[in-house]
Design a protein around this motif. Structure first.
Motif, short mmCIF file in Angstrom:
data_model
loop_
_atom_site.label_atom_id
_atom_site.label_comp_id
_atom_site.label_asym_id
_atom_site.label_seq_id
_atom_site.Cartn_x
_atom_site.Cartn_y
_atom_site.Cartn_z
N GLU A 282 0.84 -1.21 0.00
CA GLU A 282 0.00 0.00 0.00
C GLU A 282 0.87 1.25 0.00
O GLU A 282 2.04 1.21 0.42
CB GLU A 282 -0.91 0.04 1.24
N ILE A 283 0.27 2.36 -0.45
CA ILE A 283 0.91 3.67 -0.37
C ILE A 283 -0.05 4.58 0.37
O ILE A 283 -1.10 4.94 -0.16
CB ILE A 283 1.23 4.23 -1.78
N ASN A 284 0.29 4.93 1.59
CA ASN A 284 -0.59 5.72 2.45
C ASN A 284 -0.29 7.20 2.31
O ASN A 284 0.82 7.64 2.61
CB ASN A 284 -0.43 5.28 3.90
N ILE A 285 -1.27 7.97 1.88
CA ILE A 285 -1.06 9.40 1.65
C ILE A 285 -2.06 10.29 2.39
O ILE A 285 -1.88 11.50 2.44
CB ILE A 285 -1.10 9.74 0.14
N THR A 286 -3.11 9.70 2.95
CA THR A 286 -4.12 10.53 3.62
C THR A 286 -3.63 10.98 5.00
O THR A 286 -3.54 12.18 5.27
CB THR A 286 -5.47 9.80 3.75
N SER A 287 -3.30 10.02 5.84
CA SER A 287 -2.87 10.38 7.20
C SER A 287 -1.89 9.32 7.72
O SER A 287 -2.17 8.62 8.69
CB SER A 287 -4.09 10.47 8.12
N PRO A 288 -0.72 9.19 7.05
CA PRO A 288 0.22 8.12 7.42
C PRO A 288 0.70 8.23 8.87
O PRO A 288 0.94 9.32 9.37
CB PRO A 288 1.38 8.29 6.43
N THR A 289 0.80 7.06 9.51
CA THR A 289 1.18 7.00 10.92
C THR A 289 2.55 6.33 11.09
O THR A 289 3.25 6.11 10.12
CB THR A 289 0.12 6.21 11.72
N CYS A 290 2.89 6.01 12.32
CA CYS A 290 4.12 5.31 12.72
C CYS A 290 5.34 6.22 12.87
O CYS A 290 6.45 5.74 13.07
CB CYS A 290 4.45 4.13 11.80
N MET A 291 5.14 7.52 12.80
CA MET A 291 6.25 8.45 13.05
C MET A 291 6.68 8.39 14.51
O MET A 291 7.87 8.39 14.82
CB MET A 291 5.83 9.87 12.68
N CYS A 292 5.70 8.34 15.41
CA CYS A 292 6.01 8.36 16.85
C CYS A 292 6.84 7.15 17.27
O CYS A 292 7.77 7.28 18.08
CB CYS A 292 4.72 8.40 17.67
N GLU A 293 6.51 5.98 16.73
CA GLU A 293 7.24 4.77 17.09
C GLU A 293 8.72 4.90 16.75
O GLU A 293 9.59 4.50 17.51
CB GLU A 293 6.63 3.55 16.37
N ILE A 294 9.01 5.49 15.58
CA ILE A 294 10.41 5.69 15.17
C ILE A 294 11.07 6.75 16.03
O ILE A 294 12.19 6.58 16.51
CB ILE A 294 10.48 6.06 13.67
N GLU A 295 10.36 7.85 16.25
CA GLU A 295 10.92 8.96 17.04
C GLU A 295 11.21 8.54 18.48
O GLU A 295 12.19 8.99 19.09
CB GLU A 295 9.96 10.15 17.02
N ASN A 296 10.36 7.67 19.04
CA ASN A 296 10.56 7.22 20.42
C ASN A 296 11.72 6.26 20.57
O ASN A 296 12.31 6.12 21.64
CB ASN A 296 9.28 6.54 20.95
N PHE A 297 12.04 5.57 19.47
CA PHE A 297 13.10 4.55 19.52
C PHE A 297 14.47 5.13 19.20
O PHE A 297 15.47 4.77 19.80
CB PHE A 297 12.77 3.44 18.51
N TYR A 298 14.51 6.05 18.22
CA TYR A 298 15.79 6.52 17.71
C TYR A 298 15.85 8.04 17.80
O TYR A 298 14.83 8.71 17.73
CB TYR A 298 15.95 6.07 16.25
N ASN A 299 17.02 8.56 17.96
CA ASN A 299 17.18 10.01 18.12
C ASN A 299 17.02 10.72 16.78
O ASN A 299 17.99 11.21 16.19
CB ASN A 299 18.55 10.32 18.74
N ILE A 300 15.79 10.75 16.31
CA ILE A 300 15.47 11.40 15.05
C ILE A 300 14.10 12.05 15.19
O ILE A 300 13.20 11.49 15.84
CB ILE A 300 15.46 10.39 13.87
N SER A 301 13.92 13.22 14.64
CA SER A 301 12.62 13.89 14.66
C SER A 301 12.10 13.98 13.23
O SER A 301 12.53 14.83 12.45
CB SER A 301 12.72 15.28 15.28
N ILE A 302 11.21 13.08 12.90
CA ILE A 302 10.61 13.09 11.57
C ILE A 302 9.76 14.35 11.40
O ILE A 302 9.70 14.94 10.32
CB ILE A 302 9.77 11.81 11.34
N SER A 303 9.15 14.77 12.51
CA SER A 303 8.36 16.01 12.49
C SER A 303 9.23 17.20 12.09
O SER A 303 8.80 18.07 11.32
CB SER A 303 7.73 16.26 13.86
N SER A 304 10.45 17.25 12.60
CA SER A 304 11.38 18.34 12.25
C SER A 304 11.77 18.28 10.78
O SER A 304 11.84 19.32 10.11
CB SER A 304 12.65 18.26 13.11
N ILE A 305 12.02 17.08 10.29
CA ILE A 305 12.39 16.92 8.87
C ILE A 305 11.26 17.44 8.00
O ILE A 305 11.48 18.15 7.01
CB ILE A 305 12.70 15.44 8.56
N LEU A 306 10.02 17.11 8.37
CA LEU A 306 8.85 17.56 7.60
C LEU A 306 8.73 19.08 7.64
O LEU A 306 8.59 19.74 6.60
CB LEU A 306 7.58 16.93 8.15
#
Length: 321
Positions: A282-306
């Motif tokens: 699938e290609i999710n474009i409406t409201s893709p999730t799973c950012m928090c799981e990555i951010e909580n595990f690794y020192n990366i802010s996907i929100s900041s990149i966006l």
């Protein structure tokens, strides 16, 4: 000048802030002193050919008991905003489609809308993957029971799901000679009145399906493996799947890069693709999730990149004008 960010989403009082990607983005926006205008689809409207919304200016707090506060209610002209995040969860029904027409009015007036309203209309998340036929499993899209019956005769073990589902809802596994074949197909297709997707079952799902986040065409190097519970065919976290965070493989990166290039061209800035084994699902474009799981595990802010990406777009737009 403060950036004005509008967000169209489901009721904010019902979200789970530990997992909600929209909340993560908004929290980062607040850290950057954005003014946040919260809206629901029902708040959007057109008057005298201009796009407006009833909105609430909010502030956020990482507190599981009270995570938001309404500062002010305000009717806004959408063209006065800098960014609008369209984060309404599926189903993509007619109300969703109508809202994209309203958001498109704002976009034509220079507002950055994430994701592009036209692309939200044009690309069904489950149908969209068929554009990349060399990466997908054997797939059938139909509403006809006899065609699904023929498909299972050839492939012996399949997954069937509706085109408009989300979070693992109404996904069934059917094996050849399954006594429940008829009732499952009748349920998913609403007695041959609705399209559904059938795909060859991939045993690799036992190791989890992978959610890869793509921002402005570039894949994030960490992904979420969503591993099904014992006896379950679905890895979706919404139905009890367990999340593990791993680096994406070279093959997954190849798929994500090719898909990402196309998404960027279509104005899809934030997306999440799902891969099982080495097959795009699938290609999710409406409201893709799973950012928090990555951010909580690794020192990366996907929100900041966006938001860094969106701020660059605002700067380019302002220079142009």
């Amino acid at each position: 000048m403060k950036i004005k960010l509008g967000v169209v989403m489901d009721p904010i009082e019902k979200i789970n802030i530990k997992k909600d990607s929209t909340f993560s983005i908004l929290l980062e926006a607040q850290n950057r002193n954005y003014i946040i205008y919260y809206m629901e689809i029902k708040d959007l409207y057109i008057h005298c050919n201009k796009a407006y919304s009833e909105s609430k200016i909010i502030i956020l707090k990482k507190n599981i008991k009270q995570w938001y506060k309404i500062i002010k209610k305000k009717t806004i002209l959408l063209s006065k905003l800098d960014i609008i995040l369209m984060r309404k969860d599926p189903p993509v029904n007619m109300e969703f489609i109508y809202s994209t027409y309203i958001l498109e009015k704002a976009e034509k007036n220079g507002v950055i809308v994430v994701n592009k309203p036209k692309s939200l209309r044009d690309f069904n998340e489950k149908f969209f993957a068929t554009k990349f036929k060399k990466f997908i499993p054997v797939t059938l899209i139909t509403s006809k029971k006899n065609k699904i019956k023929e498909f299972i005769k050839i492939n012996k073990d399949i997954i069937i799901k509706p085109l408009d589902g989300m979070g693992g809802s109404s996904i069934f596994r059917i094996k050849k000679k399954d006594k429940n074949f008829s009732v499952i197909v009748e349920t998913v297709t609403k007695r041959e009145s609705k399209y559904c997707v059938s795909q060859k079952y991939l045993k690799e799902i036992l190791n989890g399906d992978k959610r890869i986040i793509i921002i402005n065409g570039k894949p994030i190097k960490w992904c979420v493996y969503r591993i099904p519970q014992k006896g379950e065919n679905r890895g979706n976290l919404a139905v009890g799947g367990k999340a593990k965070i791993k680096k994406i493989s070279p093959q997954d990166f190849k798929i994500a890069k090719i898909v990402g290039k196309f998404l960027k061209k279509k104005g899809i800035i934030l997306s999440g693709i799902d891969i099982i084994g080495e097959k795009l699902i699938e290609i999710n474009i409406t409201s893709p999730t799973c950012m928090c799981e990555i951010e909580n595990f690794y020192n990366i802010s996907i929100s900041s990149i966006l938001l860094n990406c969106l701020e660059k777009k605002i700067l380019r737009k302002n220079k142009f004008f």
